[in-house]
Design an enzyme around this catalytic site. Structure first.
Site, short mmCIF file in Angstrom:
data_model
loop_
_atom_site.label_atom_id
_atom_site.label_comp_id
_atom_site.label_asym_id
_atom_site.label_seq_id
_atom_site.Cartn_x
_atom_site.Cartn_y
_atom_site.Cartn_z
N GLU A 23 -10.68 4.34 -5.10
CA GLU A 23 -9.51 3.46 -5.11
C GLU A 23 -8.84 3.51 -3.73
O GLU A 23 -8.73 4.57 -3.15
CB GLU A 23 -8.56 4.00 -6.19
CG GLU A 23 -7.31 3.22 -6.35
CD GLU A 23 -7.60 1.76 -6.60
OE1 GLU A 23 -8.29 1.45 -7.58
OE2 GLU A 23 -7.15 0.93 -5.79
N CYS A 61 -1.73 11.79 -0.65
CA CYS A 61 -3.12 11.47 -0.34
C CYS A 61 -3.56 11.94 1.05
O CYS A 61 -4.39 12.83 1.15
CB CYS A 61 -3.34 9.97 -0.47
SG CYS A 61 -2.91 9.38 -2.12
N LYS A 102 -3.55 15.89 1.91
CA LYS A 102 -4.47 16.73 1.12
C LYS A 102 -5.92 16.23 1.26
O LYS A 102 -6.86 17.03 1.21
CB LYS A 102 -4.04 16.83 -0.34
CG LYS A 102 -4.10 15.56 -1.16
CD LYS A 102 -5.20 15.53 -2.19
CE LYS A 102 -5.10 14.27 -3.01
NZ LYS A 102 -6.32 13.73 -3.50
C1 UGA Z 1 -2.92 6.06 1.52
C2 UGA Z 1 -3.90 5.01 2.05
O1 UGA Z 1 -3.22 4.14 2.96
C3 UGA Z 1 -4.48 4.18 0.90
O2 UGA Z 1 -5.43 3.26 1.38
C4 UGA Z 1 -5.15 5.15 -0.08
O3 UGA Z 1 -5.68 4.47 -1.20
C5 UGA Z 1 -4.12 6.14 -0.56
O4 UGA Z 1 -3.58 6.87 0.55
C6 UGA Z 1 -4.79 7.10 -1.50
O5 UGA Z 1 -5.64 7.88 -1.06
O6 UGA Z 1 -4.58 6.99 -2.72
P1 UGA Z 1 -0.37 5.99 0.72
O7 UGA Z 1 -0.47 7.47 0.54
O8 UGA Z 1 0.28 5.16 -0.34
O9 UGA Z 1 -1.83 5.36 0.93
O10 UGA Z 1 0.46 5.77 2.06
P2 UGA Z 1 0.23 5.10 3.48
O11 UGA Z 1 0.79 3.74 3.49
O12 UGA Z 1 -1.14 5.30 3.94
O13 UGA Z 1 1.19 6.04 4.35
C7 UGA Z 1 0.90 7.43 4.47
C8 UGA Z 1 1.91 8.09 5.37
O14 UGA Z 1 1.68 7.72 6.72
C9 UGA Z 1 3.37 7.79 5.08
O15 UGA Z 1 4.10 8.99 5.14
C10 UGA Z 1 3.77 6.84 6.19
O16 UGA Z 1 5.13 6.92 6.51
C11 UGA Z 1 2.90 7.35 7.34
N1 UGA Z 1 2.62 6.35 8.39
C12 UGA Z 1 1.94 5.22 8.10
C13 UGA Z 1 3.05 6.59 9.69
O17 UGA Z 1 3.67 7.62 9.98
N2 UGA Z 1 2.76 5.67 10.65
C14 UGA Z 1 2.07 4.54 10.38
O18 UGA Z 1 1.84 3.76 11.32
C15 UGA Z 1 1.65 4.31 9.08
#
Ligand code: UGA
Length: 439
Positions: A152, A264, A267
């Protein structure tokens, strides 16, 4: 036309609840199963136990159709054709590896009820090799039930959109039959043009962790550039914009700041390293250690900035923290950089007040000793310094002059490079963002 497939979704947390409601929305009869009675009761009433934009309405609408039901009884899935495993795989308490207890018990619980010819499709993120190992176990307990892996890729905050309009569908299968069953489930998405990728089991498992590792790498890359910009007097936001125009690089996920958190990315990269070590291939993933280290360092750098702006000794100061969730549009505080920083500042002796539009209840559970405010105004009143740590829209829309009238010291640290610097500076604020020269 053949009879419509019946689907079970095992594990109704973030991923499972979204998957169950979305698959019901595609027109299938879906039974969501979880061992947590409170969660099942809440979902059955149409109440989401977490915040996710749009999913609450979808849940209510799907319950109304009668296609979607929830239970704690695995026997209720006896007539299902496909069982999706959507349970969590958190980091183990005593190592970097993923804890597979929930996946294993989901398979053990469903195996005695899964009818001959049905398919179990794992969606949880697992270390490579897990599906093959579980297939061997399943072959003994339920010889006519096949196992596939269907990772996913949904993002919190966009869970419904990402499930109903994914940018690709990946299935790890060992037979045409398994692939065809999954094609039947996802037919409308495939017809809408979603790329379909058939892989073997290990590749399907790897696609998921490779994707998350790449995303984590992109974020840590730009945060490393932020460190260099700080040292050299450059501006990381301009740098990110400029390199992002190269389509081979792309502008997304180049937002410098306090780094990635959530349930996600952190970990998953750690579990990937742990698995590579087991496989004798750790050298290939050495770089992920650095990605993790840059990410952890970003949190420390914010604390250093606070000390630089105020003093080494933080005990006399009142600090306002805007944001507790690991990212906006989510109430998830798992490994949240914002909350981690708030807790560290409190541990350094300052008086910290945290605000978040949605995540206060979860944050309180994790850090009951932090102070929480229900409004931004309450949070910032009398503050010596504000830290903007989760880029909720409502923070971007704040009026710097109105906030200035409430604080003791007009200093703001933008930990997400998301605020309009000029607006704050014009209103008389000292503005300090990671990777940019303070003004
Ligand atoms: C992430 C992946 O983006 C999804 O594709 C994946 O399905 C999911 O993990 C999972 O394994 O289930 P998510 O954890 O919802 O999704 O969050 P992201 O949007 O990826 O953001 C992760 C972190 O990175 C957040 O703390 C966000 O603030 C940070 N981030 C994101 C940054 O610091 N800079 C950025 O440019 C983008």
């Amino acid at each position: 036309m053949s009879k419509k497939l019946k689907i079970s979704v095992i594990g109704t947390g973030y991923l499972g609840a979204t998957h169950a409601a979305c698959i019901s929305n595609l027109g299938f009869e879906v039974i969501g199963i979880d061992t947590d009675q409170a969660k099942i009761d809440s979902l059955s009433r149409g109440e989401l136990p977490f915040y996710e934009p749009g999913l609450d309405e979808l849940l209510v609408a799907e319950l109304k159709t009668g296609r979607l039901t929830f239970t704690t009884d695995f026997a209720a899935a006896a007539d299902a054709d496909v069982h999706f495993i959507c349970v969590g795989t958190p980091q183990s308490k005593d190592s970097l590896a993923a804890d597979l207890t929930y996946v294993e018990s989901a398979i053990t619980n469903i195996a005695p009820h899964a009818r001959s010819g049905s398919l179990i499709a794992g969606k949880s993120t697992v270390p490579v090799g897990t599906a093959q190992r579980l297939s061997a176990i399943l072959a003994k307990s339920a010889p006519n039930v096949e196992l596939a892996w269907n990772p996913e890729f949904l993002r919190e905050g966009f869970a419904v959109e990402d499930t109903l309009r994914p940018n690709r569908l990946v299935v790890g299968v060992t037979s045409d039959k398994a692939e065809n069953i999954l094609k039947e489930v996802y037919k409308s998405l495939i017809d809408a043009g979603t790329p379909w990728i058939r892989a073997d089991l290990p590749t399907a498992e790897l696609v998921k962790v490779a994707a998350n590792s790449f995303l984590a790498t992109k974020i840590s890359f730009i945060n490393a550039m932020a460190e260099i910009c700080e040292a050299a007097g450059g501006d990381v936001t301009v740098l990110a914009k400029a390199i992002g125009y190269d389509p081979r690089i792309g502008s997304r996920f180049l937002q410098a700041g306090i780094g990635f958190g959530g349930g996600c990315l952190p970990k998953d990269i750690r579990a990937f390293m742990a698995r590579a070590e087991e496989l004798g291939a750790m050298q290939a993933l050495e770089f992920l250690r650095e990605i993790d280290a840059i990410n952890v360092r970003a949190r420390q750098r914010v604390i250093d900035v606070v000390r630089g702006e105020l003093s080494e000794d933080l005990t006399q100061y009142r600090l306002a923290v805007l944001g507790a969730a690991f990212k906006p549009d989510s109430d998830d505080v798992r490994d949240s950089p914002a909350l981690d920083i708030a807790a560290q500042l409190q541990a350094a002796g300052s008086s910290v007040v945290v605000h978040d539009p949605k995540a206060i209840a979860n944050a309180k559970k994790r850090f009951p000793n932090l102070n929480f405010a229900t409004t931004v105004e309450e949070c910032v009143t009398g503050a010596d310094l504000i830290l903007h740590l989760t880029e909720w829209r409502e923070y971007r829309e704040l009026s710097p002059s109105a906030i200035k009238a409430l604080v003791k010291g007009a200093i703001i640290i933008d930990g997400r490079n998301a605020l309009d610097r000029d607006k704050w500076v014009v209103a008389g604020w000292r503005f300090h963002a990671l990777g940019r020269t303070p003004v």
